[in-house]
Design a protein around this motif. Structure first.
Motif, PDB file in Angstrom:
ATOM      1  N   VAL A  85       5.842   7.629   5.909  1.00 14.92           N
ATOM      2  CA  VAL A  85       6.159   6.452   6.721  1.00 14.92           C
ATOM      3  C   VAL A  85       5.056   6.197   7.749  1.00 14.92           C
ATOM      4  O   VAL A  85       4.615   5.061   7.927  1.00 14.92           O
ATOM      5  CB  VAL A  85       7.538   6.621   7.407  1.00 14.92           C
ATOM      6  CG1 VAL A  85       7.776   5.536   8.439  1.00 14.92           C
ATOM      7  CG2 VAL A  85       8.645   6.614   6.368  1.00 14.92           C
ATOM      8  N   ALA A  86       4.596   7.236   8.409  1.00 21.37           N
ATOM      9  CA  ALA A  86       3.524   7.083   9.403  1.00 21.37           C
ATOM     10  C   ALA A  86       2.247   6.561   8.748  1.00 21.37           C
ATOM     11  O   ALA A  86       1.557   5.708   9.315  1.00 21.37           O
ATOM     12  CB  ALA A  86       3.258   8.413  10.099  1.00 21.37           C
ATOM     13  N   ALA A  87       1.920   7.047   7.564  1.00 21.41           N
ATOM     14  CA  ALA A  87       0.721   6.574   6.859  1.00 21.41           C
ATOM     15  C   ALA A  87       0.866   5.107   6.471  1.00 21.41           C
ATOM     16  O   ALA A  87      -0.107   4.344   6.528  1.00 21.41           O
ATOM     17  CB  ALA A  87       0.458   7.436   5.627  1.00 21.41           C
ATOM     18  N   GLY A  88       2.071   4.701   6.082  1.00 23.59           N
ATOM     19  CA  GLY A  88       2.298   3.299   5.750  1.00 23.59           C
ATOM     20  C   GLY A  88       2.069   2.384   6.942  1.00 23.59           C
ATOM     21  O   GLY A  88       1.462   1.315   6.826  1.00 23.59           O
TER      22      GLY A  88
ATOM     23  N   ARG B 292      -5.105   1.384   1.219  1.00 24.15           N
ATOM     24  CA  ARG B 292      -4.271   2.317   0.441  1.00 24.15           C
ATOM     25  C   ARG B 292      -4.602   3.748   0.833  1.00 24.15           C
ATOM     26  O   ARG B 292      -5.766   4.070   1.064  1.00 24.15           O
ATOM     27  CB  ARG B 292      -4.542   2.170  -1.051  1.00 24.15           C
ATOM     28  CG  ARG B 292      -4.084   0.890  -1.650  1.00 24.15           C
ATOM     29  CD  ARG B 292      -4.424   0.827  -3.150  1.00 24.15           C
ATOM     30  NE  ARG B 292      -4.266  -0.510  -3.656  1.00 24.15           N
ATOM     31  CZ  ARG B 292      -5.186  -1.461  -3.586  1.00 24.15           C
ATOM     32  NH1 ARG B 292      -6.359  -1.215  -3.046  1.00 24.15           N
ATOM     33  NH2 ARG B 292      -4.953  -2.671  -4.070  1.00 24.15           N
ATOM     34  N   ALA B 293      -3.577   4.597   0.830  1.00 18.71           N
ATOM     35  CA  ALA B 293      -3.789   6.010   1.151  1.00 18.71           C
ATOM     36  C   ALA B 293      -2.761   6.860   0.417  1.00 18.71           C
ATOM     37  O   ALA B 293      -1.697   6.377   0.034  1.00 18.71           O
ATOM     38  CB  ALA B 293      -3.666   6.240   2.651  1.00 18.71           C
ATOM     39  N   ARG B 294      -3.118   8.118   0.232  1.00 19.20           N
ATOM     40  CA  ARG B 294      -2.193   9.120  -0.313  1.00 19.20           C
ATOM     41  C   ARG B 294      -1.897  10.103   0.813  1.00 19.20           C
ATOM     42  O   ARG B 294      -2.680  11.000   1.080  1.00 19.20           O
ATOM     43  CB  ARG B 294      -2.825   9.849  -1.496  1.00 19.20           C
ATOM     44  CG  ARG B 294      -2.959   8.957  -2.723  1.00 19.20           C
ATOM     45  CD  ARG B 294      -3.390   9.719  -3.931  1.00 19.20           C
ATOM     46  NE  ARG B 294      -2.424  10.774  -4.213  1.00 19.20           N
ATOM     47  CZ  ARG B 294      -2.695  11.837  -4.951  1.00 19.20           C
ATOM     48  NH1 ARG B 294      -3.887  11.994  -5.452  1.00 19.20           N
ATOM     49  NH2 ARG B 294      -1.787  12.751  -5.164  1.00 19.20           N
ATOM     50  N   PRO B 295      -0.756   9.942   1.482  1.00 21.03           N
ATOM     51  CA  PRO B 295      -0.481  10.745   2.668  1.00 21.03           C
ATOM     52  C   PRO B 295      -0.209  12.218   2.399  1.00 21.03           C
ATOM     53  O   PRO B 295      -0.526  13.066   3.212  1.00 21.03           O
ATOM     54  CB  PRO B 295       0.745  10.074   3.286  1.00 21.03           C
ATOM     55  CG  PRO B 295       1.387   9.363   2.161  1.00 21.03           C
ATOM     56  CD  PRO B 295       0.284   8.971   1.225  1.00 21.03           C
ATOM     57  N   VAL B 296       0.394  12.520   1.272  1.00 24.74           N
ATOM     58  CA  VAL B 296       0.707  13.906   0.934  1.00 24.74           C
ATOM     59  C   VAL B 296      -0.049  14.222  -0.347  1.00 24.74           C
ATOM     60  O   VAL B 296       0.335  13.802  -1.427  1.00 24.74           O
ATOM     61  CB  VAL B 296       2.231  14.107   0.734  1.00 24.74           C
ATOM     62  CG1 VAL B 296       2.545  15.569   0.454  1.00 24.74           C
ATOM     63  CG2 VAL B 296       2.988  13.624   1.960  1.00 24.74           C
ATOM     64  N   GLY B 297      -1.140  14.965  -0.198  1.00 24.43           N
ATOM     65  CA  GLY B 297      -2.045  15.207  -1.314  1.00 24.43           C
ATOM     66  C   GLY B 297      -1.403  15.854  -2.530  1.00 24.43           C
ATOM     67  O   GLY B 297      -1.827  15.627  -3.649  1.00 24.43           O
ATOM     68  N   LEU B 298      -0.359  16.651  -2.323  1.00 19.74           N
ATOM     69  CA  LEU B 298       0.264  17.349  -3.452  1.00 19.74           C
ATOM     70  C   LEU B 298       1.184  16.451  -4.264  1.00 19.74           C
ATOM     71  O   LEU B 298       1.536  16.793  -5.392  1.00 19.74           O
ATOM     72  CB  LEU B 298       1.063  18.553  -2.932  1.00 19.74           C
ATOM     73  CG  LEU B 298       0.241  19.613  -2.198  1.00 19.74           C
ATOM     74  CD1 LEU B 298       1.156  20.683  -1.629  1.00 19.74           C
ATOM     75  CD2 LEU B 298      -0.785  20.226  -3.122  1.00 19.74           C
ATOM     76  N   LEU B 299       1.587  15.321  -3.706  1.00 18.51           N
ATOM     77  CA  LEU B 299       2.498  14.419  -4.410  1.00 18.51           C
ATOM     78  C   LEU B 299       1.748  13.191  -4.914  1.00 18.51           C
ATOM     79  O   LEU B 299       0.867  12.683  -4.239  1.00 18.51           O
ATOM     80  CB  LEU B 299       3.624  13.975  -3.476  1.00 18.51           C
ATOM     81  CG  LEU B 299       4.525  15.066  -2.924  1.00 18.51           C
ATOM     82  CD1 LEU B 299       5.524  14.481  -1.937  1.00 18.51           C
ATOM     83  CD2 LEU B 299       5.243  15.775  -4.047  1.00 18.51           C
ATOM     84  N   PRO B 300       2.110  12.700  -6.085  1.00 20.97           N
ATOM     85  CA  PRO B 300       1.453  11.489  -6.621  1.00 20.97           C
ATOM     86  C   PRO B 300       2.052  10.231  -6.002  1.00 20.97           C
ATOM     87  O   PRO B 300       2.571   9.358  -6.684  1.00 20.97           O
ATOM     88  CB  PRO B 300       1.747  11.573  -8.117  1.00 20.97           C
ATOM     89  CG  PRO B 300       3.057  12.281  -8.181  1.00 20.97           C
ATOM     90  CD  PRO B 300       3.060  13.262  -7.042  1.00 20.97           C
TER      91      PRO B 300
END
Length: 129
Positions: free
Chosen positions: A42-45, A95-103
């Motif tokens: 949510v914070a990354a969004g 665009r970003a991937r906030p949690v690297g382990l999750l797609p």
């Protein structure tokens, strides 16, 4: 009447509480990790939306380079920016991937109207960066 002895392997509960506690602790760790990942997403969004807004606003004023610098400062680490200029509008997407382990990817977009006197960018300026 027969009383079971403590050493009866069928009736021995030794260690059962330890196993239950270990399973509960593992579950607690997973739930906590999921909650932290949700908050980070949510914070990354929100950060992506803020970065896209600044990029679109500055690009609409004719300062796309400064907009990219501002977007990079506001966006989460490793975020990708895209700027599309067409006619009288500017569309910025981050665009970003906030949690690297999750797609899982989050995205923020913003649209701004180009200010009077600001010329359109040269063709092919899709800006990724």
């Amino acid at each position: 009447m027969h009383c079971p002895r403590r050493s009866d392997p069928v009736r021995d509960d030794t260690g059962a509480v330890t196993v239950e506690a270990a399973m509960a602790l593992g579950t607690l760790v997973l739930v906590t990790a999921a909650a932290v990942a949700a908050v980070a997403t949510v914070a990354a969004g929100v950060r992506c939306t803020d970065a896209a807004r600044e990029l679109a606003r500055l690009a609409a004023r004719g300062d796309a380079d400064q907009g990219r610098i501002a977007a990079a400062a506001l966006a989460p680490g490793g975020a990708e920016t895209e700027l599309r200029l067409g006619g009288q509008t500017v569309v910025a997407t981050v665009r970003a991937r906030p949690v690297g382990l999750l797609p899982l990817a989050v995205e923020g977009s913003s649209v701004a109207v180009t200010e009077a006197g600001v010329g359109a960018a040269p063709p092919g300026d899709a800006g990724g960066g």
